[in-house]
Write a protein that holds these residues in place. Structure first.
Motif, PDB file in Angstrom:
ATOM      1  N   GLN A 130      -0.398   8.307  -4.680  1.00 37.01           N
ATOM      2  CA  GLN A 130       0.083   7.727  -5.939  1.00 37.01           C
ATOM      3  C   GLN A 130       0.969   6.501  -5.763  1.00 37.01           C
ATOM      4  N   ARG A 131       1.247   6.085  -4.514  1.00 39.83           N
ATOM      5  CA  ARG A 131       1.973   4.822  -4.363  1.00 39.83           C
ATOM      6  C   ARG A 131       1.026   3.686  -4.756  1.00 39.83           C
ATOM      7  N   PRO A 132       1.508   2.705  -5.553  1.00 40.59           N
ATOM      8  CA  PRO A 132       0.629   1.595  -5.923  1.00 40.59           C
ATOM      9  C   PRO A 132      -0.010   0.924  -4.704  1.00 40.59           C
ATOM     10  N   SER A 133       0.748   0.801  -3.601  1.00 41.06           N
ATOM     11  CA  SER A 133       0.192   0.092  -2.440  1.00 41.06           C
ATOM     12  C   SER A 133      -0.989   0.856  -1.835  1.00 41.06           C
ATOM     13  N   SER A 134      -0.957   2.188  -1.959  1.00 40.54           N
ATOM     14  CA  SER A 134      -2.043   2.963  -1.354  1.00 40.54           C
ATOM     15  C   SER A 134      -3.267   3.015  -2.264  1.00 40.54           C
ATOM     16  N   LEU A 135      -3.138   2.439  -3.476  1.00 42.26           N
ATOM     17  CA  LEU A 135      -4.236   2.486  -4.440  1.00 42.26           C
ATOM     18  C   LEU A 135      -5.024   1.178  -4.483  1.00 42.26           C
ATOM     19  N   ILE A 136      -4.450   0.096  -3.962  1.00 46.44           N
ATOM     20  CA  ILE A 136      -5.086  -1.224  -4.138  1.00 46.44           C
ATOM     21  C   ILE A 136      -6.422  -1.306  -3.388  1.00 46.44           C
ATOM     22  N   LEU A 137      -6.429  -0.921  -2.115  1.00 46.79           N
ATOM     23  CA  LEU A 137      -7.674  -1.022  -1.338  1.00 46.79           C
ATOM     24  C   LEU A 137      -8.752  -0.065  -1.864  1.00 46.79           C
ATOM     25  N   PRO A 138      -8.441   1.230  -2.086  1.00 50.98           N
ATOM     26  CA  PRO A 138      -9.481   2.091  -2.663  1.00 50.98           C
ATOM     27  C   PRO A 138      -9.998   1.575  -4.001  1.00 50.98           C
ATOM     28  N   SER A 139      -9.104   1.005  -4.828  1.00 51.37           N
ATOM     29  CA  SER A 139      -9.553   0.510  -6.134  1.00 51.37           C
ATOM     30  C   SER A 139     -10.463  -0.696  -5.977  1.00 51.37           C
ATOM     31  N   ALA A 140     -10.181  -1.532  -4.955  1.00 54.78           N
ATOM     32  CA  ALA A 140     -11.059  -2.676  -4.710  1.00 54.78           C
ATOM     33  C   ALA A 140     -12.459  -2.171  -4.330  1.00 54.78           C
ATOM     34  N   LEU A 141     -12.511  -1.175  -3.447  1.00 53.84           N
ATOM     35  CA  LEU A 141     -13.808  -0.619  -3.044  1.00 53.84           C
ATOM     36  C   LEU A 141     -14.483   0.069  -4.229  1.00 53.84           C
ATOM     37  N   GLY A 142     -13.700   0.821  -4.997  1.00 55.39           N
ATOM     38  CA  GLY A 142     -14.243   1.535  -6.153  1.00 55.39           C
ATOM     39  C   GLY A 142     -14.744   0.565  -7.214  1.00 55.39           C
ATOM     40  N   GLY A 143     -14.014  -0.537  -7.425  1.00 54.88           N
ATOM     41  CA  GLY A 143     -14.436  -1.546  -8.393  1.00 54.88           C
ATOM     42  C   GLY A 143     -15.754  -2.171  -7.975  1.00 54.88           C
ATOM     43  N   ALA A 144     -15.862  -2.476  -6.674  1.00 58.75           N
ATOM     44  CA  ALA A 144     -17.110  -3.054  -6.161  1.00 58.75           C
ATOM     45  C   ALA A 144     -18.261  -2.081  -6.395  1.00 58.75           C
ATOM     46  N   LEU A 145     -18.011  -0.809  -6.127  1.00 59.40           N
ATOM     47  CA  LEU A 145     -19.061   0.210  -6.288  1.00 59.40           C
ATOM     48  C   LEU A 145     -19.469   0.342  -7.755  1.00 59.40           C
ATOM     49  N   LEU A 146     -18.456   0.424  -8.634  1.00 59.21           N
ATOM     50  CA  LEU A 146     -18.757   0.623 -10.053  1.00 59.21           C
ATOM     51  C   LEU A 146     -19.555  -0.559 -10.622  1.00 59.21           C
TER      52      LEU A 146
END
Lengths: 320, 245
Positions: free
Chosen positions: A260-276
């Motif tokens: 739940q730290r914002p810094s730990s969410l940026i990279l997964p969200s980038a990958l997830g955004g690309a996937l979506l």
């Protein structure tokens, strides 16, 4: 706990070949007899896939950073002026018959919004810069929306108007490598800036004052956010029009799988955004629709708006 | 290294405050509501502009990260926006040091253990009780090993037992070590806590310094009547004094 990054990388490894092969003309790698298969692959599918990955990654990463910055799970990089301003720049170029300058006009619109946001919120002293950022962003979004409507209503002819409205819907259709080359560098630079802001965003979890007591400089963080999201969103709008909701939906879906730290969410969200974006674009290509394919901007809004409302309802019941 | 304010004035809130705080002392800041206690604490933490210096260096001239390494600040209310684990929250206290993840983890665990809260490490902070949250918040400050700990009403939401335990920790922090000692500054509402546990009490009244002395002097019955406007009497033996109205 499931580690999101390896799972998302594996999913991307499956989705990328799908995106290269899927479309109105299916390419079968085992039976390479399709006419113009190589041309379709190299000139249409590959740049389209690359662009979906770039824009999706940018929007997902920017969404995670923006939610961390505003300490709010409802924040979306598109809500805060940059995307509407970039769209206004692009629409102006179209209305003036300068279609070839559209990407540059969109980037100029994004840059103007970034500068305005930075100057309004950055000069407010060191406290409450996040609230000012949000309010100034909403006003900019509203102003850009009004100016865009004005340009549409003053369009010189119905064709120009139709072109503008269609462009505004957002699409990855018929994009080429030069679009990828236009969007990728600013997106990469923006994501690097946002990743660098990660530790400061973590500190902001405890509020702006505590973050300052931990050595965070609010003005520096603000500029980092403005430049990072501005580059990412500006590049995305310049290459594909307005594509919303990825920045809202993806971080929210992935947050439970991080600490739940914002810094730990940026990279997964980038990958997830690309996937979506990649998967949604594949579905748009495959969906039978009279008069061409479903615009990705419309598809994501159809998906995202109910998601946003469901999120609001859940937050309401949590607060009650 | 001393922490000192020289003629500190914050328009509308503080006027002409000059104090010099020393490491190894537990200082309590007391005063009625609106007296300027939080403003003074924030100024001492470098969060409010003003003539405050750490050793010989004005705080305004210290790089923010350097200042954060030396001064740990615990605000009164800090509801975390996200449901971090207690361990991740405590690790935020290491931010000014930019050390390795392993060092940060060790410091976070040591801070939680020192406050008897190691078992809370994997819990989400939104699921903690008020007392647990107060300990985790303090552990976040301790994890940074600051030379100065400035806490704004850290006892406010705590029951008697937790408040006593936390006061004992603050006391131990001020007393510990033979080398560079830690200075502890607390804003407290309970005059009995200040009387029984502080080495020194600063009393503020309408933004001005009303007293700056050992507790028995700074919280004399005359000062209490002048500042709080009530006639009260201290009863009980030294170290366990109670205020009766």
């Amino acid at each position: 706990m499931i580690r999101p990054v390896p799972v998302l990388l594996a999913a991307l490894a499956l989705a990328i070949p799908l995106s290269l092969l899927a479309g109105q003309v299916w390419l079968n790698p085992l039976a390479p007899h399709t006419a113009n298969a190589l041309t379709i692959l190299a000139e249409l599918r590959a740049p389209r896939t690359a662009l979906a990955l770039v824009i999706g990654a940018g929007l997902g990463g920017a969404g995670a950073a923006m939610q961390g910055y505003l300490r709010n799970p409802l924040a979306d990089p598109g809500l805060f002026g940059v995307a509407p301003s970039a769209a206004f720049g692009a629409v102006l170029a179209l209305a003036l018959g300068l279609g070839t300058l559209l990407p540059l006009a969109a980037l100029a619109g994004a840059a103007a919004a970034m500068a305005a946001l930075g100057l309004i919120a950055g000069n407010a002293g060191s406290s409450n810069s996040t609230s000012l950022f949000a309010l100034a962003g909403l006003m900019l979004a509203s102003l850009s929306g009004a100016l865009t409507s004005l340009v549409i209503s003053l369009a010189p002819n119905p064709f120009a108007m139709s072109e503008i409205v269609t462009w505004l819907m957002g699409s990855l259709e018929a994009r080429a490598w030069h679009d990828v080359l236009l969007a990728a560098p600013p997106t990469a630079l923006g994501l690097v800036l946002l990743l660098r802001a990660g530790p400061a965003l973590d500190a902001l979890t405890l509020g702006e004052e505590t973050a300052r007591s931990l050595g965070v400089e609010p003005a520096r963080l603000l500029w980092c956010m403005v430049l990072g999201t501005g580059l990412v969103v500006g590049a995305g709008v310049a290459a594909a029009g307005i594509i919303g909701f990825i920045g809202l939906v993806v971080p929210h879906l992935l947050r439970p799988f991080t600490d739940q730290r914002p810094s730990s969410l940026i990279l997964p969200s980038a990958l997830g955004g690309a996937l979506l974006l990649l998967v949604a674009d594949c579905l748009c290509r495959l969906l039978p629709l009279a008069g061409g394919e479903l615009r990705i901007g419309i598809a994501l809004s159809l998906l995202g708006a109910p998601f946003f409302l469901a999120l609001l309802l859940r937050l309401r019941s949590e607060l009650a | 290294m001393i922490l000192a304010a020289q003629n500190l004035t914050v328009p509308g809130r503080l006027s002409g405050i000059s104090i010099t705080l020393r490491p190894g002392e537990l200082t309590a800041i007391c005063g009625p509501n609106g007296a300027g206690k939080t403003t003074l604490l924030r100024a001492l933490a470098g969060l409010e502009p003003g003539p405050v210096r750490l050793g010989e260096t004005p705080l305004a001239q210290l790089p923010p990260r350097r200042r954060a390494q030396d001064i740990g600040y615990l605000p009164q209310h800090a509801h975390p926006a996200w449901n971090l684990t207690a361990e991740a929250l405590v690790r935020l206290g290491r931010l000014p040091h930019r050390t390795s993840r392993a060092e940060d983890d060790a410091a976070a665990l040591a801070a939680l253990t020192a406050l008897g809260a190691a078992h809370l490490a994997p819990r989400g902070v939104h699921t903690l009780s008020g007392g647990e949250r107060a300990r985790v918040a303090l552990a976040r400050v301790l994890a940074g090993n600051p030379r100065w700990i400035l806490a704004d009403e850290p006892l406010a939401s705590l029951d008697l037992a937790h408040a006593a335990a936390l006061l004992a920790h603050f006391r131990a922090l001020a007393d510990q070590g033979t080398g560079a000692k830690t200075g502890v500054v607390l804003v407290v509402h309970s005059l009995a806590h200040a009387m029984n546990h502080a080495d020194r009490v600063i009393v503020l009244h309408k933004g001005r310094l009303a007293a700056d002395a050992p507790p028995a002097v700074a919280l004399s019955e005359d000062v209490i009547e002048h500042v709080w406007g009530v006639r009260a009497a201290w009863t009980g033996p030294a170290g366990a004094r109670a205020l009766s109205l």
